[in-house]
Design a protein around this motif. Sequence first.
Motif, PDB file in Angstrom:
ATOM      1  N   VAL A 289       0.816  -1.226   0.000  1.00  0.00           N
ATOM      2  CA  VAL A 289       0.000   0.000   0.000  1.00  0.00           C
ATOM      3  C   VAL A 289       0.847   1.273   0.000  1.00  0.00           C
ATOM      4  O   VAL A 289       0.361   2.327  -0.405  1.00  0.00           O
ATOM      5  N   PHE A 290       2.117   1.163   0.407  1.00  0.00           N
ATOM      6  CA  PHE A 290       2.954   2.358   0.413  1.00  0.00           C
ATOM      7  C   PHE A 290       3.591   2.630  -0.952  1.00  0.00           C
ATOM      8  O   PHE A 290       4.256   3.632  -1.143  1.00  0.00           O
ATOM      9  N   GLU A 291       3.391   1.710  -1.902  1.00  0.00           N
ATOM     10  CA  GLU A 291       3.964   1.909  -3.230  1.00  0.00           C
ATOM     11  C   GLU A 291       3.171   2.974  -3.984  1.00  0.00           C
ATOM     12  O   GLU A 291       1.961   3.084  -3.847  1.00  0.00           O
ATOM     13  N   ARG A 292       3.896   3.707  -4.838  1.00  0.00           N
ATOM     14  CA  ARG A 292       3.237   4.738  -5.624  1.00  0.00           C
ATOM     15  C   ARG A 292       2.237   4.084  -6.576  1.00  0.00           C
ATOM     16  O   ARG A 292       2.532   3.062  -7.176  1.00  0.00           O
ATOM     17  N   PHE A 293       1.076   4.662  -6.701  1.00  0.00           N
ATOM     18  CA  PHE A 293      -0.018   4.243  -7.596  1.00  0.00           C
ATOM     19  C   PHE A 293      -0.731   2.972  -7.137  1.00  0.00           C
ATOM     20  O   PHE A 293      -1.681   2.544  -7.759  1.00  0.00           O
ATOM     21  N   TYR A 294      -0.216   2.330  -6.055  1.00  0.00           N
ATOM     22  CA  TYR A 294      -0.861   1.070  -5.696  1.00  0.00           C
ATOM     23  C   TYR A 294      -2.202   1.314  -5.009  1.00  0.00           C
ATOM     24  O   TYR A 294      -2.299   2.094  -4.068  1.00  0.00           O
ATOM     25  N   ARG A 295      -3.235   0.635  -5.489  1.00  0.00           N
ATOM     26  CA  ARG A 295      -4.526   0.627  -4.817  1.00  0.00           C
ATOM     27  C   ARG A 295      -4.959  -0.824  -4.708  1.00  0.00           C
ATOM     28  O   ARG A 295      -4.773  -1.597  -5.639  1.00  0.00           O
ATOM     29  N   VAL A 296      -5.506  -1.188  -3.586  1.00  0.00           N
ATOM     30  CA  VAL A 296      -5.956  -2.565  -3.433  1.00  0.00           C
ATOM     31  C   VAL A 296      -7.007  -2.839  -4.494  1.00  0.00           C
ATOM     32  O   VAL A 296      -7.981  -2.092  -4.607  1.00  0.00           O
ATOM     33  N   PRO A 297      -6.793  -3.887  -5.314  1.00  0.00           N
ATOM     34  CA  PRO A 297      -7.757  -4.144  -6.376  1.00  0.00           C
ATOM     35  C   PRO A 297      -9.119  -4.551  -5.780  1.00  0.00           C
ATOM     36  O   PRO A 297      -9.192  -5.386  -4.886  1.00  0.00           O
ATOM     37  N   THR A 298     -10.172  -3.943  -6.283  1.00  0.00           N
ATOM     38  CA  THR A 298     -11.510  -4.259  -5.762  1.00  0.00           C
ATOM     39  C   THR A 298     -12.386  -4.739  -6.898  1.00  0.00           C
ATOM     40  O   THR A 298     -13.547  -4.386  -6.989  1.00  0.00           O
ATOM     41  N   GLY A 299     -11.790  -5.546  -7.797  1.00  0.00           N
ATOM     42  CA  GLY A 299     -12.553  -5.971  -8.962  1.00  0.00           C
ATOM     43  C   GLY A 299     -12.627  -4.820  -9.947  1.00  0.00           C
ATOM     44  O   GLY A 299     -11.725  -3.996 -10.009  1.00  0.00           O
ATOM     45  N   ASN A 300     -13.701  -4.760 -10.695  1.00  0.00           N
ATOM     46  CA  ASN A 300     -13.784  -3.732 -11.728  1.00  0.00           C
ATOM     47  C   ASN A 300     -14.333  -2.413 -11.209  1.00  0.00           C
ATOM     48  O   ASN A 300     -14.092  -1.368 -11.777  1.00  0.00           O
ATOM     49  N   VAL A 301     -15.093  -2.488 -10.120  1.00  0.00           N
ATOM     50  CA  VAL A 301     -15.696  -1.263  -9.612  1.00  0.00           C
ATOM     51  C   VAL A 301     -14.800  -0.608  -8.576  1.00  0.00           C
ATOM     52  O   VAL A 301     -14.374  -1.234  -7.610  1.00  0.00           O
ATOM     53  N   HIS A 302     -14.485   0.639  -8.820  1.00  0.00           N
ATOM     54  CA  HIS A 302     -13.771   1.412  -7.819  1.00  0.00           C
ATOM     55  C   HIS A 302     -14.746   2.447  -7.292  1.00  0.00           C
ATOM     56  O   HIS A 302     -14.869   3.527  -7.834  1.00  0.00           O
ATOM     57  N   ASN A 303     -15.467   2.074  -6.258  1.00  0.00           N
ATOM     58  CA  ASN A 303     -16.461   3.032  -5.774  1.00  0.00           C
ATOM     59  C   ASN A 303     -15.814   4.112  -4.917  1.00  0.00           C
ATOM     60  O   ASN A 303     -16.381   5.141  -4.652  1.00  0.00           O
ATOM     61  N   VAL A 304     -14.574   3.866  -4.471  1.00  0.00           N
ATOM     62  CA  VAL A 304     -13.854   4.872  -3.704  1.00  0.00           C
ATOM     63  C   VAL A 304     -12.794   5.493  -4.606  1.00  0.00           C
ATOM     64  O   VAL A 304     -12.021   4.787  -5.239  1.00  0.00           O
ATOM     65  N   LYS A 305     -12.801   6.817  -4.653  1.00  0.00           N
ATOM     66  CA  LYS A 305     -11.880   7.486  -5.573  1.00  0.00           C
ATOM     67  C   LYS A 305     -10.492   7.646  -4.961  1.00  0.00           C
ATOM     68  O   LYS A 305     -10.339   7.726  -3.741  1.00  0.00           O
ATOM     69  N   GLY A 306      -9.502   7.708  -5.791  1.00  0.00           N
ATOM     70  CA  GLY A 306      -8.145   7.934  -5.313  1.00  0.00           C
ATOM     71  C   GLY A 306      -7.128   7.617  -6.385  1.00  0.00           C
ATOM     72  O   GLY A 306      -7.446   6.971  -7.385  1.00  0.00           O
ATOM     73  N   PHE A 307      -5.913   8.119  -6.187  1.00  0.00           N
ATOM     74  CA  PHE A 307      -4.837   7.911  -7.155  1.00  0.00           C
ATOM     75  C   PHE A 307      -3.830   6.868  -6.669  1.00  0.00           C
ATOM     76  O   PHE A 307      -2.910   6.508  -7.382  1.00  0.00           O
ATOM     77  N   GLY A 308      -3.929   6.459  -5.421  1.00  0.00           N
ATOM     78  CA  GLY A 308      -2.893   5.568  -4.891  1.00  0.00           C
ATOM     79  C   GLY A 308      -1.615   6.315  -4.578  1.00  0.00           C
ATOM     80  O   GLY A 308      -0.531   5.746  -4.561  1.00  0.00           O
ATOM     81  N   LEU A 309      -1.730   7.621  -4.344  1.00  0.00           N
ATOM     82  CA  LEU A 309      -0.528   8.426  -4.072  1.00  0.00           C
ATOM     83  C   LEU A 309      -0.378   8.763  -2.589  1.00  0.00           C
ATOM     84  O   LEU A 309       0.726   8.990  -2.107  1.00  0.00           O
ATOM     85  N   GLY A 310      -1.515   8.800  -1.874  1.00  0.00           N
ATOM     86  CA  GLY A 310      -1.512   9.292  -0.501  1.00  0.00           C
ATOM     87  C   GLY A 310      -0.465   8.645   0.393  1.00  0.00           C
ATOM     88  O   GLY A 310       0.359   9.324   1.006  1.00  0.00           O
ATOM     89  N   LEU A 311      -0.482   7.324   0.459  1.00  0.00           N
ATOM     90  CA  LEU A 311       0.414   6.643   1.391  1.00  0.00           C
ATOM     91  C   LEU A 311       1.870   6.690   0.929  1.00  0.00           C
ATOM     92  O   LEU A 311       2.776   6.699   1.768  1.00  0.00           O
ATOM     93  N   SER A 312       2.106   6.737  -0.373  1.00  0.00           N
ATOM     94  CA  SER A 312       3.506   6.821  -0.812  1.00  0.00           C
ATOM     95  C   SER A 312       4.068   8.195  -0.423  1.00  0.00           C
ATOM     96  O   SER A 312       5.234   8.314  -0.032  1.00  0.00           O
TER      97      SER A 312
END
Length: 352
Positions: A289-312
């Motif tokens: 989760v600390f990697e840049r752009f990484y978001r836990v895959p949730t299938g095809n629907v991403h109901n929560v928005k984000g870039f995967g940048l916050g934790l990096s």
Amino acid sequence: KRVKPAVLDSLLRTSLRDAGISLDYAYGVFAEPDSALKLAQPAKYGGQLLASDLRARLFPADIFSPRHDLVLFFPSRSVFLLQQIWPQLGATIVFMVIIALSFVYTIRTIIQQQRVSVLMTDFINNMTHEFKTPISTVALAVEAILRPDVISRREKIRRYSGIIMEENGRMRKQVEKILQMAVLERGEYELHVMSVDAHEILQKAVEGIALQVEERKGTVTCSYEARSSVIKVDPMHFTNTINNLLDNANKYSPDAPRILVSTHNIDGMLVIRITDNGIGIRAEDLPKVFERFYRVPTGNVHNVKGFGLGLSYVKLLVTAMGGEVGMNSKFGEGTTAELKIPTENGERGTGN
Ligand SMILES: Nc1ncnc2c1ncn2[C@@H]1O[C@H](COP(=O)(O)OP(=O)(O)OP(=O)(O)O)[C@@H](O)[C@H]1O
Ligand SMILES: [Mg+2]
């Protein structure tokens, strides 16, 4: 015996020397029909002499008496051969090792590249998604303003302009977030470190998110137990860090978030924990989760928005400010983010 051993020996020695062979040798005479060695010199090589295929018929012209063979054996032959081929053998081994290593390196690089490219694709998809909404909202608002019945009505124009401005601001913030991450990655930033009271910053950040959480029927609870809460950090980046963690705690708790913010001191460090009762993270996703752009895959629907940048961002900045950050989570139960930052008192304490 038609030749004396001494004569045979000296004959052998000279012919071997003439042939350029300076190895130690053993020789013997092998006699038919009883297939036994008549002579073995030195005697201990008898066995090897019997097995040796270096043999030549003695007295080939004499066809009436039983056949006699002169047998030769070189005890140090394998050492000699090894000495002869050692340079080539060594070079071959070295090259093989180099080839094997470059192969492993190449495969690893390819796997890494593939991972990065998957993350990049996800990121671009997310970004497109994030920008599509404000862009279409702005288009709708402009269209509305241009309608003849609206264009003459001031308060309507004001309302639509407000929407345009808000959406524009949202897009600007998103672009800034991405650009800032690029700057940080390249290390082109300066930290304006000063002494701040972490509890003050925490309190402000909590007040900022509390509205959103309460809107969703959730609560934010604080438990500040740290005695020394003064830390040396860049206030802006520290505030952003806390905001990112609170934002995640809120975002990834689907219903009625219960968020707990707590502090305490351990070994001259201030420990800040932000716990939520949200969706949690599976153990296999936790290290990424600390990697840049990484978001836990949730299938095809991403109901929560984000870039995967916050934790990096959090990881980069907290490390730069001399602290540590960690995540603990149970899938389906909740997540705890933990920050450890050296306190000012703690630093002095170690100096005494
Ligand atoms: N509190 C949490 N509970 C559950 N999952 C979380 C939590 N915090 C982070 N994650 C997971 O870690 C991923 C990475 O988080 P990060 O904050 O870096 O990115 P983001 O929230 O998706 O986007 P951004 O913060 O850039 O808007 C998230 O996509 C989410 O899957
Ligand atoms: Mg986030």
